[in-house]
Write an enzyme that holds these catalytic residues in place. Structure first.
Site, mmCIF file in Angstrom:
data_model
loop_
_atom_site.group_PDB
_atom_site.id
_atom_site.type_symbol
_atom_site.label_atom_id
_atom_site.label_comp_id
_atom_site.label_asym_id
_atom_site.label_seq_id
_atom_site.Cartn_x
_atom_site.Cartn_y
_atom_site.Cartn_z
ATOM 1 N N ARG A 200 -3.848 -17.092 6.424
ATOM 2 C CA ARG A 200 -2.988 -16.052 5.928
ATOM 3 C C ARG A 200 -1.412 -16.607 6.310
ATOM 4 O O ARG A 200 -0.113 -16.564 5.636
ATOM 5 C CB ARG A 200 -3.390 -14.796 6.516
ATOM 6 C CG ARG A 200 -4.328 -14.095 5.125
ATOM 7 C CD ARG A 200 -4.642 -12.999 5.601
ATOM 8 N NE ARG A 200 -4.130 -11.677 5.470
ATOM 9 C CZ ARG A 200 -3.283 -10.800 6.478
ATOM 10 N NH1 ARG A 200 -4.655 -10.110 7.083
ATOM 11 N NH2 ARG A 200 -2.850 -9.658 6.560
ATOM 12 N N TYR B 270 11.956 -11.346 -3.569
ATOM 13 C CA TYR B 270 13.670 -10.525 -3.026
ATOM 14 C C TYR B 270 13.002 -10.305 -1.497
ATOM 15 O O TYR B 270 12.534 -10.450 -0.323
ATOM 16 C CB TYR B 270 13.496 -9.175 -3.589
ATOM 17 C CG TYR B 270 11.947 -8.182 -3.795
ATOM 18 C CD1 TYR B 270 11.174 -8.925 -3.724
ATOM 19 C CD2 TYR B 270 12.005 -7.247 -2.402
ATOM 20 C CE1 TYR B 270 10.108 -7.823 -4.089
ATOM 21 C CE2 TYR B 270 10.757 -6.553 -1.886
ATOM 22 C CZ TYR B 270 9.937 -7.198 -2.760
ATOM 23 O OH TYR B 270 8.667 -6.066 -3.003
ATOM 24 N N MET C 246 14.434 -8.383 2.218
ATOM 25 C CA MET C 246 14.769 -7.186 2.792
ATOM 26 C C MET C 246 14.466 -6.734 4.380
ATOM 27 O O MET C 246 14.271 -7.764 4.940
ATOM 28 C CB MET C 246 13.264 -6.016 2.017
ATOM 29 C CG MET C 246 12.320 -6.298 2.636
ATOM 30 S SD MET C 246 11.236 -5.341 2.531
ATOM 31 C CE MET C 246 11.410 -3.857 2.567
ATOM 32 N N ASN C 247 15.435 -5.649 4.127
ATOM 33 C CA ASN C 247 15.569 -5.177 5.795
ATOM 34 C C ASN C 247 14.735 -3.917 5.977
ATOM 35 O O ASN C 247 14.833 -2.947 5.194
ATOM 36 C CB ASN C 247 16.860 -5.151 6.378
ATOM 37 C CG ASN C 247 17.998 -6.151 5.895
ATOM 38 O OD1 ASN C 247 17.524 -7.312 6.191
ATOM 39 N ND2 ASN C 247 18.912 -6.367 6.100
ATOM 40 N N LYS C 248 14.756 -3.320 7.294
ATOM 41 C CA LYS C 248 14.733 -2.313 7.833
ATOM 42 C C LYS C 248 15.814 -1.292 8.812
ATOM 43 O O LYS C 248 16.123 -2.067 9.643
ATOM 44 C CB LYS C 248 12.738 -2.420 8.899
ATOM 45 C CG LYS C 248 12.046 -2.537 8.354
ATOM 46 C CD LYS C 248 11.527 -1.940 7.550
ATOM 47 C CE LYS C 248 9.821 -2.635 6.981
ATOM 48 N NZ LYS C 248 9.002 -2.809 7.627
ATOM 49 N N SER D 195 9.239 2.490 3.060
ATOM 50 C CA SER D 195 10.259 2.358 2.189
ATOM 51 C C SER D 195 11.440 2.748 1.592
ATOM 52 O O SER D 195 12.453 2.597 1.719
ATOM 53 C CB SER D 195 9.673 0.913 1.322
ATOM 54 O OG SER D 195 8.815 0.213 1.050
HETATM 55 C C1 VOV Z 1 -0.486 -6.407 -2.390
HETATM 56 C C2 VOV Z 1 0.260 -5.880 -1.601
HETATM 57 C C3 VOV Z 1 0.368 -5.740 -0.040
HETATM 58 C C4 VOV Z 1 -0.415 -5.500 0.996
HETATM 59 C C5 VOV Z 1 -1.525 -5.142 1.114
HETATM 60 C C6 VOV Z 1 0.374 -5.250 2.081
HETATM 61 C C7 VOV Z 1 -0.395 -5.156 3.391
HETATM 62 C C8 VOV Z 1 0.946 -4.758 4.593
HETATM 63 C C9 VOV Z 1 -0.173 -5.114 5.759
HETATM 64 C C10 VOV Z 1 -1.224 -4.974 6.308
HETATM 65 C C11 VOV Z 1 1.000 -4.945 6.542
HETATM 66 C C12 VOV Z 1 1.086 -4.768 8.415
HETATM 67 C C13 VOV Z 1 0.794 -6.549 9.019
HETATM 68 C C14 VOV Z 1 0.426 -6.080 10.315
HETATM 69 O O1 VOV Z 1 2.349 -6.565 10.836
HETATM 70 O O2 VOV Z 1 -0.102 -5.776 11.043
HETATM 71 C C15 VOV Z 1 2.464 -5.535 6.003
HETATM 72 C C16 VOV Z 1 3.447 -5.480 6.426
HETATM 73 C C17 VOV Z 1 4.701 -5.807 5.604
HETATM 74 N N1 VOV Z 1 4.691 -6.006 4.542
HETATM 75 FE FE1 VOV Z 1 3.137 -5.902 3.022
HETATM 76 N N2 VOV Z 1 1.633 -5.448 2.059
HETATM 77 C C18 VOV Z 1 1.397 -5.834 0.442
HETATM 78 C C19 VOV Z 1 2.352 -5.953 -0.304
HETATM 79 C C20 VOV Z 1 4.390 -5.625 0.091
HETATM 80 C C21 VOV Z 1 5.034 -5.817 -0.547
HETATM 81 C C22 VOV Z 1 5.579 -5.391 -2.106
HETATM 82 C C23 VOV Z 1 6.758 -5.374 0.417
HETATM 83 C C24 VOV Z 1 7.612 -5.671 -0.255
HETATM 84 C C25 VOV Z 1 8.411 -3.916 -0.081
HETATM 85 C C26 VOV Z 1 8.972 -2.912 -0.525
HETATM 86 O O3 VOV Z 1 8.814 -1.570 -0.321
HETATM 87 O O4 VOV Z 1 9.104 -3.523 -1.843
HETATM 88 C C27 VOV Z 1 5.618 -5.529 1.576
HETATM 89 C C28 VOV Z 1 6.843 -5.748 2.626
HETATM 90 C C29 VOV Z 1 6.020 -5.526 4.044
HETATM 91 C C30 VOV Z 1 6.765 -6.235 5.002
HETATM 92 C C31 VOV Z 1 8.819 -5.940 5.361
HETATM 93 C C32 VOV Z 1 5.847 -5.835 5.930
HETATM 94 C C33 VOV Z 1 6.286 -6.529 7.678
HETATM 95 C C34 VOV Z 1 6.512 -5.348 8.544
HETATM 96 C C35 VOV Z 1 7.240 -5.001 9.691
HETATM 97 O O5 VOV Z 1 7.819 -3.971 10.060
HETATM 98 O O6 VOV Z 1 6.147 -6.125 10.470
HETATM 99 N N3 VOV Z 1 4.667 -5.388 1.340
HETATM 100 N N4 VOV Z 1 1.699 -5.809 4.451
#
Ligand code: VOV
Length: 248
Positions: free
Chosen positions: A130, A144, A146-148, A222
């Site tokens: 990964r 795109y 993004m921020n938190k 989000s």
């Molecule tokens: C297929 C879709 C999908 C899946 C399975 C998924 C799963 C996960 C998991 C399990 C984790 C945590 C991992 C960890 O950190 O242990 C994350 C982490 C993250 N994600 Fe995600 N995400 C997806 C999809 C997905 C989308 C569409 C977005 C955009 C958000 C939106 O509103 O448009 C996103 C964002 C993020 C971000 C910015 C982070 C990091 C945040 C932080 O603060 O570190 N993500 N994501």
């Protein structure tokens, strides 16, 4: 207490967006256009060779709308390699008919919110895959930044680890319901570029981008904390499709 989460990093990422200057393209002679295309296709072949050797990965997509005409997404071990790729492209004749419109630099990132305690994640082949992924050749892409958010009661960086873990678990649950429909590459860019993450989504059905982003907007992670930059969406390119696109 709030504290920084350990993150794992993999390959560096460059999302490089270009527009085609059609007036410049049309003003080249047929011979020059042939040479420009040959140079481009030999770069594409080099990117493929790097991917075959598992030393990086490249995705090549057209972009719909006026923000750009195409995008390269390059994953490489080092920032120097990304720089070299950029420069090599810029030196080509084809680059002379393109206009850089946007770029984004980041590094593939996994947080440790869901980490199994007492294990070395870098020993886990799934995690390494990964962090250093071969990018999907799905029909569509969506990128795109993004921020938190860091505002008043909605300051992500003031939450405790447990609170953040709770939010990320809920986020992950929604994400998992899109298994097989969306593949996401989350790349961290704090200290590297203007936003905190670059999100790249791949899908066979572009409508799934709308569905997942929409569904996530209602999720607290989000809804309260997500801030978004510009969205880019497009279609898979390859040599054949590029030949069609450039044909006059
Ligand atoms: C297929 C879709 C999908 C899946 C399975 C998924 C799963 C996960 C998991 C399990 C984790 C945590 C991992 C960890 O950190 O242990 C994350 C982490 C993250 N994600 Fe995600 N995400 C997806 C999809 C997905 C989308 C569409 C977005 C955009 C958000 C939106 O509103 O448009 C996103 C964002 C993020 C971000 C910015 C982070 C990091 C945040 C932080 O603060 O570190 N993500 N994501």
């Amino acid at each position: 207490m709030s504290e920084a989460m350990q993150t794992l990093e993999g390959w560096y990422v460059l999302n490089d967006f270009r527009a085609i200057d059609w007036t410049a393209w049309k003003s080249l002679s047929k011979q020059e256009r042939g040479r420009a295309e040959d140079e481009l296709y030999s770069l594409l072949a080099q990117y493929q060779a790097t991917e075959d050797q598992r030393e990086g990965s490249t995705a090549f997509y057209s972009i719909v709308g006026q923000k750009a005409d195409f995008m390269f997404m390059h994953l490489r071990e080092t920032l120097e390699e990304l720089n070299e790729l950029e420069t090599a492209f810029n030196k080509t004749l084809f680059a002379q008919v393109t206009i850089p419109t946007f770029s984004y630099v980041s590094v593939v990132e996994l947080g440790s919110y869901m980490a199994k305690p007492g294990t070395d994640p870098m020993e886990d082949p799934d995690i390494v895959a990964r962090l250093k992924p071969t990018l999907p050749k799905a029909r569509h892409v969506c990128f795109y930044p993004m921020n938190k958010r860091r505002e008043g009661n909605d300051n992500w960086y003031m939450l405790s680890v447990d609170e953040r873990r709770g939010f990320m678990r809920a986020h992950g649950m929604i994400g998992r319901s899109y298994a097989g429909k969306i593949k996401q590459i989350i790349a961290g860019s704090i200290g590297l570029d203007d936003w905190e993450w670059g999100v790249t989504l791949f899908a066979e059905d572009a409508l799934q981008f709308k569905k997942i982003v929409h569904e996530m907007r209602f999720d607290e992670t989000s809804a309260r904390f997500g801030e978004f930059g510009e969205f880019y969406v497009g279609n898979l390119l390859n040599r054949d499709k590029m030949e069609t696109m450039l044909k006059l």
